[in-house]
Scaffold this active site. Sequence first.
Site, PDB file in Angstrom:
ATOM      1  N   ASN A 172      -1.661 -10.810   8.532  1.00 18.90           N
ATOM      2  CA  ASN A 172      -2.625  -9.743   8.760  1.00 18.90           C
ATOM      3  C   ASN A 172      -4.021 -10.158   8.302  1.00 18.90           C
ATOM      4  OD1 ASN A 172      -3.190  -6.691   9.203  1.00 18.90           O
ATOM      5  ND2 ASN A 172      -4.060  -7.123   7.187  1.00 18.90           N
ATOM      6  N   GLU A 173      -4.976 -10.019   9.202  1.00 15.30           N
ATOM      7  CA  GLU A 173      -6.388 -10.236   8.908  1.00 15.30           C
ATOM      8  C   GLU A 173      -6.651 -11.499   8.069  1.00 15.30           C
ATOM      9  OE1 GLU A 173      -8.165  -5.703   9.241  1.00 15.30           O
ATOM     10  OE2 GLU A 173      -8.078  -6.652   7.275  1.00 15.30           O
TER      11      GLU A 173
ATOM     12  N   GLN B  28       0.800  -1.219   0.000  1.00 12.39           N
ATOM     13  CA  GLN B  28       0.000   0.000   0.000  1.00 12.39           C
ATOM     14  C   GLN B  28       0.835   1.273   0.000  1.00 12.39           C
ATOM     15  OE1 GLN B  28      -2.696  -1.924   3.251  1.00 12.39           O
ATOM     16  NE2 GLN B  28      -3.903  -0.301   2.323  1.00 12.39           N
TER      17      GLN B  28
ATOM     18  N   HIS C  90       1.070  -9.253   4.769  1.00 14.18           N
ATOM     19  CA  HIS C  90      -0.079  -8.345   4.825  1.00 14.18           C
ATOM     20  C   HIS C  90      -0.809  -8.420   3.482  1.00 14.18           C
ATOM     21  CE1 HIS C  90      -1.813  -4.604   6.878  1.00 14.18           C
ATOM     22  NE2 HIS C  90      -2.535  -4.784   5.777  1.00 14.18           N
TER      23      HIS C  90
END
Length: 410
Positions: free
Chosen positions: A158-159, A21, A115
């Site tokens: 992540n998540e 990102q 991620h």
Amino acid sequence: MTSPTPAPDNFLWGAATAGHQIEGGNTNTGHWVQEHAPDTWSKEPSGDACDSYHRYGEDIALLAEAGLNAYRFSLEWSRIEPAKGEVSRAQLAHYRRMIDTCREAGVEPIVTLQHFTVPRWQHEEGGWYADDVVDRFRIFTETATSILADVNWVVTINEPNMMVNQTEARIDTEVGVNFPGPSPHAAKVIAEAHHASVEVLRGLGHVKAGWTVANQVYQAVPGHEKDRDEWAYWREDFFLEQSRNDDFIGVQSYLRTIIGPDGPVPFADGVERTLTGWEYYPEALGHALRHTRDVTGGVPMMVTENGIATRDDRKRIDYTSGALSGMAAAIEDGCDVRGYLHWSLLDNYEWGSFEPTFGLIAVDRETFVRTPKPSLAWLGDLARRNEFPRVPVRPEDAGNFAAAVAGRLS
């Protein structure tokens, strides 16, 4: 606003980012492939993102100068292992320099191993459905340990609940985060990969290892508690259960999702929304912490993401004040919370578009010039004083839930 509340001693205050990102030029990932596919759902590709691959020193300096003392960032598996079994020592050295830069600035580095993105080769072999993905992630963890000698906090994945519960990375802005359907198989595989990674990290002797879970704060239309619990299990609670023996768990909270007989209930007309279309509901964080504590049996927690997509920085401060106030109340109720990391440090690429601005720092899309927002100084001041703001509870979170649900169902 009422009087502030002291935070626990040694509390970590910081912000979070993710490699794809912010770094830019992340061409060797499955996400880059998807962003450039003829039938892509992305409004725009990630491209140069925030060019943080080259400008991370400036980003860490801005965070530290504001008064924050922790920075969560991710390693890019696709850079470190550009081809299956081939390790880039230069890329490992790059991320080691990021850790050193944090240490030199007095900032605690919190490193995420994965991620959302996987290398292009892993993507082509099926991602989390590949036959050898657990072994591949264990090997990647072993590779990463070579640069983690003085890193105390490591997030494995992540998540995971966001990744394995979506057939495509799309956001339904009408009902919050609404998945096409959970995959128990993928959930079990990714949990196995997480446990293998934690085992490797614990071999270092000093690392606190865990993963982060997106907490949707599932609330039930009265009488539909069973429907809520069934809806939530493979979308959230299974992943919380997997953390019961971890050193900590990362809690990530943005909104709530109200469940009725047919799943998520649409927002009522007039509900305040963010740029992602989610309900403005800062109280979610306090609920998320209590729920995570209850399901995990009291595993230490860190808020690894919390924030709001808005162009109005005053609204960002208001939202974060409410979230931190809810967190303070949860700590008073016995939740063991070790830190708060705001999402995000930078206005970044939000998985398909740069439009949702979550950052404490604005980034010029042409020049990459960083401009800190007032919210960065505000949060840094709280960090220096090590205290939480306390704000009055809003009426809709103080016994007026039934009325809010009625508005959604009308």
